[in-house]
Motif scaffolding. Structure first.
Motif, PDB file in Angstrom:
ATOM      1  N   LEU A  94      -4.913  -6.646   0.035  1.00 40.38           N
ATOM      2  CA  LEU A  94      -5.270  -7.894  -0.627  1.00 40.38           C
ATOM      3  C   LEU A  94      -4.526  -8.047  -1.954  1.00 40.38           C
ATOM      4  O   LEU A  94      -3.914  -9.080  -2.205  1.00 40.38           O
ATOM      5  N   VAL A  95      -4.584  -7.014  -2.809  1.00 41.96           N
ATOM      6  CA  VAL A  95      -3.933  -7.147  -4.123  1.00 41.96           C
ATOM      7  C   VAL A  95      -2.414  -7.217  -3.989  1.00 41.96           C
ATOM      8  O   VAL A  95      -1.755  -7.909  -4.773  1.00 41.96           O
ATOM      9  N   ARG A  96      -1.844  -6.545  -3.005  1.00 46.16           N
ATOM     10  CA  ARG A  96      -0.394  -6.669  -2.764  1.00 46.16           C
ATOM     11  C   ARG A  96      -0.056  -8.101  -2.360  1.00 46.16           C
ATOM     12  O   ARG A  96       0.951  -8.660  -2.786  1.00 46.16           O
ATOM     13  N   ASN A  97      -0.898  -8.691  -1.528  1.00 45.72           N
ATOM     14  CA  ASN A  97      -0.700 -10.063  -1.086  1.00 45.72           C
ATOM     15  C   ASN A  97      -0.787 -11.025  -2.268  1.00 45.72           C
ATOM     16  O   ASN A  97       0.012 -11.951  -2.392  1.00 45.72           O
ATOM     17  N   VAL A  98      -1.744 -10.812  -3.151  1.00 47.95           N
ATOM     18  CA  VAL A  98      -1.917 -11.679  -4.313  1.00 47.95           C
ATOM     19  C   VAL A  98      -0.720 -11.540  -5.261  1.00 47.95           C
ATOM     20  O   VAL A  98      -0.211 -12.541  -5.775  1.00 47.95           O
ATOM     21  N   ALA A  99      -0.244 -10.329  -5.478  1.00 48.68           N
ATOM     22  CA  ALA A  99       0.895 -10.113  -6.377  1.00 48.68           C
ATOM     23  C   ALA A  99       2.170 -10.728  -5.809  1.00 48.68           C
ATOM     24  O   ALA A  99       3.029 -11.189  -6.555  1.00 48.68           O
ATOM     25  N   GLY A 100       2.286 -10.758  -4.480  1.00 47.86           N
ATOM     26  CA  GLY A 100       3.445 -11.369  -3.837  1.00 47.86           C
ATOM     27  C   GLY A 100       4.753 -10.744  -4.260  1.00 47.86           C
ATOM     28  O   GLY A 100       4.824  -9.550  -4.545  1.00 47.86           O
ATOM     29  N   THR A 102       6.407 -11.647  -6.974  1.00 44.06           N
ATOM     30  CA  THR A 102       6.617 -11.770  -8.419  1.00 44.06           C
ATOM     31  C   THR A 102       6.244 -10.524  -9.201  1.00 44.06           C
ATOM     32  O   THR A 102       6.709 -10.345 -10.312  1.00 44.06           O
ATOM     33  N   GLY A 103       5.388  -9.671  -8.652  1.00 41.80           N
ATOM     34  CA  GLY A 103       4.958  -8.525  -9.433  1.00 41.80           C
ATOM     35  C   GLY A 103       4.371  -7.425  -8.590  1.00 41.80           C
ATOM     36  O   GLY A 103       4.470  -7.425  -7.370  1.00 41.80           O
ATOM     37  N   THR A 104       3.738  -6.485  -9.273  1.00 38.09           N
ATOM     38  CA  THR A 104       3.140  -5.324  -8.636  1.00 38.09           C
ATOM     39  C   THR A 104       1.722  -5.153  -9.158  1.00 38.09           C
ATOM     40  O   THR A 104       1.507  -5.233 -10.370  1.00 38.09           O
ATOM     41  N   VAL A 105       0.786  -4.918  -8.268  1.00 35.66           N
ATOM     42  CA  VAL A 105      -0.577  -4.585  -8.675  1.00 35.66           C
ATOM     43  C   VAL A 105      -0.963  -3.323  -7.926  1.00 35.66           C
ATOM     44  O   VAL A 105      -0.944  -3.279  -6.698  1.00 35.66           O
ATOM     45  N   LEU A 106      -1.265  -2.280  -8.682  1.00 34.48           N
ATOM     46  CA  LEU A 106      -1.731  -1.025  -8.099  1.00 34.48           C
ATOM     47  C   LEU A 106      -3.243  -1.063  -8.045  1.00 34.48           C
ATOM     48  O   LEU A 106      -3.887  -1.695  -8.876  1.00 34.48           O
ATOM     49  N   ILE A 107      -3.789  -0.369  -7.082  1.00 30.61           N
ATOM     50  CA  ILE A 107      -5.247  -0.277  -7.018  1.00 30.61           C
ATOM     51  C   ILE A 107      -5.593   1.202  -6.942  1.00 30.61           C
ATOM     52  O   ILE A 107      -5.079   1.932  -6.106  1.00 30.61           O
ATOM     53  N   THR A 108      -6.401   1.657  -7.866  1.00 30.06           N
ATOM     54  CA  THR A 108      -6.692   3.083  -7.951  1.00 30.06           C
ATOM     55  C   THR A 108      -8.082   3.433  -7.454  1.00 30.06           C
ATOM     56  O   THR A 108      -8.390   4.592  -7.256  1.00 30.06           O
ATOM     57  N   LYS A 109      -8.927   2.449  -7.286  1.00 31.32           N
ATOM     58  CA  LYS A 109     -10.315   2.712  -6.924  1.00 31.32           C
ATOM     59  C   LYS A 109     -10.672   1.930  -5.663  1.00 31.32           C
ATOM     60  O   LYS A 109     -10.524   0.709  -5.633  1.00 31.32           O
ATOM     61  N   ARG A 110     -11.100   2.629  -4.627  1.00 36.27           N
ATOM     62  CA  ARG A 110     -11.592   2.017  -3.385  1.00 36.27           C
ATOM     63  C   ARG A 110     -10.549   1.131  -2.697  1.00 36.27           C
ATOM     64  O   ARG A 110     -10.888   0.188  -1.995  1.00 36.27           O
ATOM     65  N   GLY A 111      -9.287   1.427  -2.884  1.00 33.73           N
ATOM     66  CA  GLY A 111      -8.218   0.616  -2.312  1.00 33.73           C
ATOM     67  C   GLY A 111      -8.157   0.635  -0.796  1.00 33.73           C
ATOM     68  O   GLY A 111      -7.689  -0.314  -0.180  1.00 33.73           O
TER      69      GLY A 111
END
Length: 185
Positions: A94-100, A102-111
């Protein structure tokens, strides 16, 4: 859960000041360089976008002031309307999809957990939506302050730790290069 911010003020010599006056500045990297024997070590203190800046000329000197924000502000630029209905999708996807692209979003908890139900982004910027997702995961959304591209993390990323007091003011003596903090005598 907020974008990183930095304020910068300084004096530029004539050549640099004139160059800044004639450019539209957009990005900035503020770093600290330390020389030890024959090796130079550079530490990035802040990188991002310049929101506003001004340059004023007095004789041979140009006084520069800037208000800066982390590149994650790009995630906060437009309201979006979309849904994520695949409940087999993980929070990481989900967060990778949102970042698209243009950027990077890492998820460290419950990813690796899958979405409990469909999620709708309705009239929220990507940053607002990511804050909501971080809230669901009982985490925080942390902007990256070291890169000129939008990067953030849902949860805290382990790594180096740098601390400065809020409002630390440093002065560089041009002749000696000696650094003085506000409290030094």
């Amino acid at each position: 859960n907020e974008h990183g911010r930095a304020s910068l003020a300084g004096i530029l010599p004539k050549g640099s000041g004139m160059a800044v006056l004639n450019k539209k500045l957009r990005t900035i990297t503020i770093s600290y360089e330390r020389q030890e024997e024959h090796q130079t070590e550079e530490t990035v203190l802040f990188a991002g976008r310049i929101r506003t800046y001004s340059v004023r000329n007095e004789g041979e000197l140009y006084y520069f002031e800037a208000e800066c924000v982390t590149a994650t502000a790009e995630f906060d630029s437009e309201k979006k309307y979309r849904s994520f209905q695949d409940v087999k999708m993980t929070y990481r996807e989900l967060v990778r999809n949102v970042a698209g692209d243009t950027g990077t979003v890492l998820i460290t908890k419950r990813g690796n957990e899958t979405l409990p139900n469909a999620l709708i982004q309705y009239g929220e910027t990507d940053w607002e939506f990511l804050k909501r997702i971080a809230g669901y995961l009982e985490a925080v959304l942390v902007p990256d302050t070291y890169h000129e591209v939008p990067k953030a993390a849902v949860g805290l990323v382990q790594g180096k730790r740098y601390e400065t007091g809020i409002g630390d003011i440093y002065e560089i003596d041009k002749q000696t290069g000696r650094r003085r903090g506000e409290g030094d005598k």
